[in-house]
Scaffold this active site. Structure first.
Site, mmCIF file in Angstrom:
data_model
loop_
_atom_site.group_PDB
_atom_site.id
_atom_site.type_symbol
_atom_site.label_atom_id
_atom_site.label_comp_id
_atom_site.label_asym_id
_atom_site.label_seq_id
_atom_site.Cartn_x
_atom_site.Cartn_y
_atom_site.Cartn_z
ATOM 1 N N ASP A 186 5.344 8.088 -6.636
ATOM 2 C CA ASP A 186 4.857 8.351 -5.282
ATOM 3 C C ASP A 186 3.373 8.015 -5.271
ATOM 4 O O ASP A 186 2.662 8.295 -6.241
ATOM 5 C CB ASP A 186 5.099 9.813 -4.885
ATOM 6 C CG ASP A 186 5.163 9.972 -3.370
ATOM 7 O OD1 ASP A 186 5.388 8.968 -2.670
ATOM 8 O OD2 ASP A 186 4.984 11.100 -2.884
ATOM 9 N N ASP A 197 -4.689 -1.671 1.897
ATOM 10 C CA ASP A 197 -5.509 -2.611 1.118
ATOM 11 C C ASP A 197 -6.663 -3.243 1.913
ATOM 12 O O ASP A 197 -7.768 -3.368 1.377
ATOM 13 C CB ASP A 197 -4.625 -3.730 0.532
ATOM 14 C CG ASP A 197 -3.811 -3.254 -0.661
ATOM 15 O OD1 ASP A 197 -4.052 -2.127 -1.136
ATOM 16 O OD2 ASP A 197 -2.925 -4.002 -1.110
HETATM 17 P P1 IMP Z 1 4.776 4.640 -1.794
HETATM 18 O O1 IMP Z 1 4.869 6.021 -2.353
HETATM 19 O O2 IMP Z 1 4.516 3.613 -2.869
HETATM 20 O O3 IMP Z 1 5.920 4.282 -0.900
HETATM 21 O O4 IMP Z 1 3.460 4.579 -0.891
HETATM 22 C C1 IMP Z 1 3.263 5.389 0.244
HETATM 23 C C2 IMP Z 1 2.288 4.713 1.188
HETATM 24 O O5 IMP Z 1 1.004 4.594 0.567
HETATM 25 C C3 IMP Z 1 2.671 3.293 1.596
HETATM 26 O O6 IMP Z 1 3.468 3.289 2.762
HETATM 27 C C4 IMP Z 1 1.334 2.655 1.871
HETATM 28 O O7 IMP Z 1 0.892 2.953 3.167
HETATM 29 C C5 IMP Z 1 0.418 3.351 0.898
HETATM 30 N N1 IMP Z 1 0.258 2.568 -0.354
HETATM 31 C C6 IMP Z 1 0.950 2.726 -1.501
HETATM 32 N N2 IMP Z 1 0.532 1.866 -2.439
HETATM 33 C C7 IMP Z 1 -0.439 1.143 -1.852
HETATM 34 C C8 IMP Z 1 -1.259 0.078 -2.314
HETATM 35 O O8 IMP Z 1 -1.182 -0.404 -3.452
HETATM 36 N N3 IMP Z 1 -2.150 -0.408 -1.429
HETATM 37 C C9 IMP Z 1 -2.277 0.065 -0.160
HETATM 38 N N4 IMP Z 1 -1.534 1.048 0.325
HETATM 39 C C10 IMP Z 1 -0.609 1.589 -0.520
#
Ligand code: IMP
Length: 202
Positions: free
Chosen positions: A71, A156
């Site tokens: 997460d 990003d």
């Molecule tokens: P997840 O847990 O990887 O699904 O990430 C949750 C949310 O965090 C995503 O929907 C993005 O908005 C943000 N996020 C996660 N990883 C990144 C990253 O590497 N760069 C930018 N935003 C990120």
């Protein structure tokens, strides 16, 4: 026979990144697409480790194989750690990467330079048959004033590194080398290396 491990994610990009990072390890990675009978896990925990742990444990219980789950969230100091665990849905139902970035820029409008520190944090949990292990990786930066860059995703374009570039101005390879997720994956690889020496088989 090699040990099979499930990656508890439906995101093919994430799966590919993990496969590449673990390519030297004696294991077979499978995505949730191979386990349609596994119920969808509701991510309702109050923090990142809680959600990662819940996904790993529930998928392991349903499928009976070691499971990796992650997460990720963006934690902004001036906002008391928000959006954090709510990063994906920060701007409400129907949130998109763009609407989330715009909301964050609005919230940060009055925050002066010098007080715009933020960090991406990734928590990865591995549930084995014996116990669970969690590691984390972080990337420090600041929140910019305008989106810049064409690469990457999510926040990003507004996440500024110490060299002045946004994460969206890095190539995928550059980003993966320094990113929160990349760092957490390096720790996970070391963890798996040790565990697989002791119990290599399914
Ligand atoms: P997840 O847990 O990887 O699904 O990430 C949750 C949310 O965090 C995503 O929907 C993005 O908005 C943000 N996020 C996660 N990883 C990144 C990253 O590497 N760069 C930018 N935003 C990120």
């Amino acid at each position: 026979m090699l040990r099979r491990i499930i990656v508890a994610s439906n995101n093919p990009d994430k799966f590919r990144e993990i496969q590449e990072k673990f390519s030297a390890l004696p294991l077979i990675l499978q995505s949730l697409a191979d386990f349609p009978f596994v119920p969808k896990v509701v991510e309702d925990q109050p923090d990142l480790p809680g959600n990662a742990r819940k996904k790993a444990v529930e998928v392991w219980r349903a499928a009976g194989l070691w499971t990796l789950a992650d997460d990720t969230g963006l934690e902004v100091v001036a906002l008391g750690g928000a959006p954090g665990v709510f990063s994906a849905r920060y701007s409400g139902p129907g949130a998109t990467y763009e609407s989330n970035c715009l909301k964050l820029l609005e919230e940060m409008h009055h925050v002066p330079e010098g007080e715009r520190q933020a960090a991406f944090r990734t928590v990865i949990c591995l549930r084995t048959d014996e116990r669970e292990y969690c590691v984390e990786g972080t990337l420090q930066g600041t929140i910019g004033r305008n989106p810049r860059g064409e690469n990457g995703f999510g926040y990003d374009p507004i996440f500024v590194l110490s060299d002045g570039r946004t994460l969206a101005e890095l190539s995928l390879e550059e980003k993966n080398r320094i990113s929160h997720r990349g760092r957490a994956l390096v720790k996970t690889e070391m963890l798996l290396r040790g565990l697989l020496e002791v119990s290599p088989f399914p």
